[in-house]
Design an enzyme around this catalytic site. Structure first.
Site, PDB file in Angstrom:
ATOM      1  N   THR A 199      14.340   4.726  10.523  1.00  0.00           N
ATOM      2  CA  THR A 199      15.066   3.636  11.164  1.00  0.00           C
ATOM      3  C   THR A 199      14.598   1.805  10.567  1.00  0.00           C
ATOM      4  O   THR A 199      13.533   1.466   9.958  1.00  0.00           O
ATOM      5  CB  THR A 199      14.692   2.479  12.389  1.00  0.00           C
ATOM      6  N   CYS A 259     -14.828  -5.839  -0.429  1.00  0.00           N
ATOM      7  CA  CYS A 259     -16.891  -5.157  -0.349  1.00  0.00           C
ATOM      8  C   CYS A 259     -17.944  -5.766   0.489  1.00  0.00           C
ATOM      9  O   CYS A 259     -18.030  -7.024  -0.225  1.00  0.00           O
ATOM     10  CB  CYS A 259     -17.483  -5.188  -1.904  1.00  0.00           C
ATOM     11  N   THR A 274       0.852  -1.065  -0.360  1.00  0.00           N
ATOM     12  CA  THR A 274       0.519   0.142   0.125  1.00  0.00           C
ATOM     13  C   THR A 274       1.001   1.195  -0.098  1.00  0.00           C
ATOM     14  O   THR A 274       0.773   1.812  -1.140  1.00  0.00           O
ATOM     15  CB  THR A 274      -1.256   0.039   1.235  1.00  0.00           C
TER      16      THR A 274
HETATM   17  N1  PLP Z   1      -2.007  -4.680  -3.974  1.00  0.00           N
HETATM   18  C1  PLP Z   1      -2.122  -5.885  -4.274  1.00  0.00           C
HETATM   19  C2  PLP Z   1      -2.521  -6.714  -5.713  1.00  0.00           C
HETATM   20  C3  PLP Z   1      -2.421  -6.980  -2.857  1.00  0.00           C
HETATM   21  O1  PLP Z   1      -3.183  -7.724  -3.410  1.00  0.00           O
HETATM   22  C4  PLP Z   1      -2.387  -6.386  -2.210  1.00  0.00           C
HETATM   23  C5  PLP Z   1      -2.985  -6.595  -0.686  1.00  0.00           C
HETATM   24  O2  PLP Z   1      -3.941  -7.079  -0.596  1.00  0.00           O
HETATM   25  C6  PLP Z   1      -1.904  -4.958  -2.219  1.00  0.00           C
HETATM   26  C7  PLP Z   1      -1.437  -4.677  -3.173  1.00  0.00           C
HETATM   27  C8  PLP Z   1      -1.453  -4.030  -0.772  1.00  0.00           C
HETATM   28  O3  PLP Z   1      -0.748  -4.626  -0.401  1.00  0.00           O
HETATM   29  P1  PLP Z   1      -0.099  -4.494   1.658  1.00  0.00           P
HETATM   30  O4  PLP Z   1      -0.930  -5.291   2.458  1.00  0.00           O
HETATM   31  O5  PLP Z   1       1.124  -4.932   1.343  1.00  0.00           O
HETATM   32  O6  PLP Z   1      -0.330  -3.337   1.731  1.00  0.00           O
END
Ligand code: PLP
Length: 348
Positions: A225, A312, A67
Site C-alpha cells: 500500500t 564504525c 537502503t
Molecule cells: N546512501 C547514503 C549515501 C546515505 O548517506 C544513506 C544514509 O545514511 C543511505 C544511503 C541510506 O539511506 P536510508 O536511511 O534512507 O536507508
C-alpha cells in the site's frame, strides 16, 4: 547545536503540514471520494518529483528509504544480468557495499574501484571496464567526506559504452546542482532533506526485477500500500530542496563559514579541516588534534551534536577515510559536522 543533518534532519514545518492534511484512504480503493482525493494527491506528488528530477513518472518507485532503493536497483539488475561484470567504488555507503558482498557470495563478478584521489572520475573507471561490464555504481556525494564525484561525466561516458549507471544521490539532493536525467538508476532518501523517515525513491527501468512481491502497486515494481503521508511529505521536501537550490547553497555556505569561524576561535591550531575542495557546503569533515572523536563528542554533546561520520567503532575505523589514506590516528580524530539551513545556531 544539532550538527548531524547528514545522518538525518528534523522535518520542516511545511512538510508536517502537507502530511497532516493529506487523504488517509487507500490509493487503490475506487468507490468513494476519499480514495479519489488520495489518487489525486499521490499522482500530483509523483508528477512533481519526476518533474524536479527530470525523469519519467513511470520510472519513479517509492521505497522505504535509500537502503531499500540501493538493494532494489542492484539486486534487481543482477537478477536479469547475473553473468555480467559489475564495478562499484569502495567508498560507497554500506547499503551498496553490503549488497555487492552478498551478490559476490552468489558468484557475481564485481570489481572495486580504489583510489586515494579525493574525487572519483572517469580516469579511475576506464581501466576497470571489461567487455561484459554492464553496471557501474558510484555515489554522487560521499556521506562522510562530502566529496562530490564527477558522476555527470561518468554517466555520459558510460552511456556511450552502453553500460548502465547507478548513482546513490542521497547526500547530493539539494546540496549540489546535478542533472539527474543523465543517470539510469538513482537512489534518494527523504529524511536527509527535511522530509519524513521511512521513504525513499528508486529511479528504475524495466531491467530491474522487483525486490518486494505482492499486489500490483507501482507498476509491479514494488508491492505494498502506498504511504500517502510519506509521499506527499517527500514531495514537499523536494520542493524545499530544489525550488530554491541556488539560495539554499548560499545559505549552506553562510552556515559553513559561521561554524568554521566558531571552531577556529575555540580550537585555534588544533582544528584541521580534512577536505576543502569539490565538496558539498553542508558537510565539514574535521580533526581536532589529540582528541579522540568518540570521547570528544560524548563529553561535548550538550554543545555539539555531531558524529564521527560512520557507525564504525574505534576498533574498526572508517573504510572511507582509510580509502583516502588517512592514518588510524587521523581517523580516530575525525568528526563530521553537517549543517541545516533551517537552524539558527544561536551560540554565536
Ligand atoms: N546512501 C547514503 C549515501 C546515505 O548517506 C544513506 C544514509 O545514511 C543511505 C544511503 C541510506 O539511506 P536510508 O536511511 O534512507 O536507508
Amino acid at each position: 547545536m544539532y550538527l548531524d543533518n547528514a545522518a538525518t534532519t528534523k522535518m520542516h514545518p511545511t512538510v508536517i503540514k502537507v502530511m497532516q492534511e493529506c487523504s488517509y484512504a487507500n490509493y487503490n480503493a475506487k468507490y468513494y471520494d476519499e480514495a479519489l482525493k488520495t489518487q489525486k494527491e499521490i499522482n500530483a506528488a509523483t508528477k512533481n518529483i519526476a518533474k524536479h528530477l527530470g525523469v519519467n513518472i513511470k520510472n519513479v518507485v517509492f521505497t522505504s528509504g535509500a537502503t531499500e532503493s540501493n538493494n532494489m536497483i542492484i539486486k534487481g539488475f543482477y537478477e536479469n544480468n547475473s553473468q555480467a561484470h559489475y564495478i562499484v567504488s569502495e567508498r560507497e555507503h554500506k547499503s551498496v557495499l553490503a549488497v555487492f558482498e552478498y551478490l559476490a557470495s552468489l558468484g557475481c563478478d564485481v570489481t572495486y574501484l580504489k583510489t586515494t584521489d579525493d574525487v572519483i572520475n572517469i580516469n579511475h573507471l576506464i581501466p576497470l571496464i571489461k567487455e561484459n561490464t554492464k553496471f557501474v555504481s558510484i555515489m554522487a556525494v560521499n556521506n562522510e567526506t562530502g566529496i562530490i564525484n564527477e558522476v555527470e561525466e561518468i554517466a555520459k561516458y558510460l552511456k556511450s559504452r552502453n553500460i548502465k549507471f547507478h548513482s546513490d544521490c542521497v547526500q547530493a539532493l539539494g546540496k549540489v546542482k546535478i542533472n539527474y536525467q543523465l543517470f539510469d538508476y538513482i537512489s534518494l532518501s527523504s529524511h536527509k532533506i527535511y522530509g519524513p523517515k521511512g521513504i525513499g525513491i528508486a529511479i528504475v527501468d524495466n531491467e530491474i526485477a522487483p525486490l518486494i512481491h505482492g499486489s500490483s502497486q507501482q507498476n509491479n515494481f514494488r508491492a505494498g500500500t502506498l504511504a500517502n503521508e510519506l509521499i506527499v511529505g517527500f514531495s514537499q521536501a523536494i520542493n524545499l530542496a530544489l525550488d530554491t537550490l541556488d539560495d539554499n547553497l548560499l545559505a549552506y555556505q553562510k552556515q559553513r563559514q559561521k561554524i568554521i569561524t566558531f571552531l577556529k576561535e575555540n580550537l585555534g591550531d588544533d582544528l584541521i579541516i580534512n577536505f576543502s575542495h569539490n565538496i558539498v557546503p553542508n558537510i565539514i569533515s574535521i580533526q581536532i588534534a589529540d582528541e579522540i572523536n568518540q570521547l570528544f563528542l560524548k563529553e561535548n554533546s550538550a554543545i555539539i551534536k555531531a558524529s564521527t561520520g560512520s557507525s564504525c567503532s574505534i576498533t574498526s575505523p572508517s573504510y572511507v577515510l582509510q580509502a583516502h589514506n588517512f592514518t588510524k590516528e587521523q581517523i580516530n580524530q575525525t568528526i563530521r559536522i553537517s549543517l541545516s539551513i533551517y537552524d539558527e545556531y544561536k551560540i554565536f
